[in-house]
Scaffold this active site. Sequence first.
Site, PDB file in Angstrom:
ATOM      1  N   ASP A 119     -59.362  33.966  48.771  1.00  0.00           N
ATOM      2  CA  ASP A 119     -58.491  33.713  49.925  1.00  0.00           C
ATOM      3  C   ASP A 119     -58.589  32.285  50.407  1.00  0.00           C
ATOM      4  OD1 ASP A 119     -59.052  36.785  49.974  1.00  0.00           O
ATOM      5  OD2 ASP A 119     -57.236  36.441  51.169  1.00  0.00           O
ATOM      6  N   ARG A 136     -49.799  41.442  51.818  1.00  0.00           N
ATOM      7  CA  ARG A 136     -51.177  40.967  51.877  1.00  0.00           C
ATOM      8  C   ARG A 136     -51.505  40.229  50.598  1.00  0.00           C
ATOM      9  NH1 ARG A 136     -52.506  43.233  47.896  1.00  0.00           N
ATOM     10  NH2 ARG A 136     -54.517  42.150  47.973  1.00  0.00           N
TER      11      ARG A 136
HETATM   12  C1  LIG Z   1     -54.645  36.753  45.100  1.00  0.00           C
HETATM   13  S1  LIG Z   1     -55.446  36.635  46.614  1.00  0.00           S
HETATM   14  C2  LIG Z   1     -55.824  38.288  46.928  1.00  0.00           C
HETATM   15  C3  LIG Z   1     -56.951  38.406  47.887  1.00  0.00           C
HETATM   16  O1  LIG Z   1     -56.468  38.836  49.173  1.00  0.00           O
HETATM   17  C4  LIG Z   1     -57.111  40.050  49.471  1.00  0.00           C
HETATM   18  O2  LIG Z   1     -57.350  40.214  50.836  1.00  0.00           O
HETATM   19  P1  LIG Z   1     -56.331  41.142  51.718  1.00  0.00           P
HETATM   20  O3  LIG Z   1     -56.046  42.364  50.912  1.00  0.00           O
HETATM   21  O4  LIG Z   1     -57.133  41.398  52.977  1.00  0.00           O
HETATM   22  O5  LIG Z   1     -55.124  40.278  51.956  1.00  0.00           O
HETATM   23  C5  LIG Z   1     -58.405  39.977  48.709  1.00  0.00           C
HETATM   24  O6  LIG Z   1     -59.336  39.123  49.319  1.00  0.00           O
HETATM   25  C6  LIG Z   1     -57.920  39.429  47.406  1.00  0.00           C
HETATM   26  O7  LIG Z   1     -58.886  38.904  46.567  1.00  0.00           O
END
Ligand SMILES: CSC[C@H]1O[C@H](OP(=O)(O)O)[C@H](O)[C@@H]1O
Length: 354
Positions: free
Chosen positions: A245, A49
Site C-alpha cells: 500500500d 479497495r
Molecule cells: C495491489 S495493492 C493491494 C493491497 O491493498 C489491500 O488493502 P485493502 O484491502 O485494505 O485496500 C492489501 O494491503 C493489499 O496488499
Amino acid sequence: MNFKTLEWQGGIDGTLELLDQRKLPAVTEMLQIKTIPQLYEAIKTLAVRGAPAIGVAAAYGLGLALQDTDQSVGLRAALAHLDSAAAELARSRPTAVNLTWALKRVQKCARVFIEDNPSASVTDFREDVLDQAHTICREDQKMCREIGLNGQKLITPGSAIITHCNAGALATAGQGTALSPLYEAHAAGTPFTVYVDETRPLLQGARLTAWELNQQNIPVTLICDNMAASLMAEGKITAVITGADRIAANGDTANKIGTLNLALLAYHFGIPFYIAAPSSTFDIDTPMGEKIVIEQRDPAEVKCILDRAVSPATICAYNPAFDLTPAKYITAMITEKGIIEKPNKSTIAEHLAQ
Ligand SMILES: CSC[C@H]1O[C@H](OP(=O)(O)O)[C@H](O)[C@@H]1O
C-alpha cells in the site's frame, strides 16, 4: 479478466461504475457512483479497495466533482471545487499512497491546463481532467501486466506460493500486482500451487483472491492466517508474494495486517519474500516505515465475521488495517520496470530513476 473492478461509463457527464467488493463472492453487483460522498463511502467501506484501484477511482472522482460546475463558474472556481473534492477523498483512507498520488497528479495537471489555456471553457477543463483519469487508469493496466511479465520468472514448475489479502485484479485497474505473475505463469502453462491466506478481519483473501483466481481456473488452497508457519516448517512453501500500500524510500513496506508475520516467517525459514507493486506505490517523500500512517479501523470488524458476532459485544478489539515490513525482510520487489534485489534507499532510487 471476466469482470471489471471499475470502469468510467460515458463522457464528462458519465458515471463511475465499481464492482462492490463488499458483496463478493456471493453477489457480483456494480455500484453506480455519481457523487464525491458516494465515492468517499465506497473507498472507506472497501467497496473499492486496493492501493492502485483506490487511486484510479479517486482520479475519476475528480471528474465527477466537476459535474456540479457549469460554464458560468469560471475556471478558477472549477479548480477550487476540484481541490475541495480531492481534499475530501484524501481523508477516506490514510495508508495507500496511490490515493493521494493520483489526486495530486490530477490536481497538478489541472493547474497546468489552466495556466496553458486561461481562456478555455469549463467544458474543455472537464474534458482534460477526465482524460487525466483515463490516462492513470490505462497506465495502471499496463503496469500490472508488466509486473506480471517481470515477476513470472520467479514462478517455476513446482513453485508453491503464499499470498496475503488481495493484490489482484480486484485491487487494481488491471490484472493485479502480486497475482499478476501468477496469471502470466498460468498462461504459460507453468504448474504451481498457490496458498491463499484468508486475511482476517475482512477476509480479502478468502472472499476476493480465492474468487478471483477461481474465476481464472487457477487452483487455490485456502488457509487460515495462522497456518503459514506449519506449511513453511514442512517445506511446502517456496515463496511469498504480496502487494503493498505504501513503500517508503528505504523499502520499508506497509501492507495488509499479517504481512509482517509472513515476512518474519519467510526470513526464519529462508524462503524468498517478494513485494509486487507499481512505481505509484513508492513514496520517496516518506523516508522510512515508521513515518507511514497505519489506518486504524472499527474494532467491530474484528469482533465479527461477515457481520456475524464472534465475540461478546462489550469487549475491546484492536484493528490496524496494515503493518510495516522492514526492507531487510524483503528479498526483492517486482515493479513494472523490473526487479529490485535487496531493496534499500539506493537500489530503490536507482530503479525508479530508470
Ligand atoms: C495491489 S495493492 C493491494 C493491497 O491493498 C489491500 O488493502 P485493502 O484491502 O485494505 O485496500 C492489501 O494491503 C493489499 O496488499
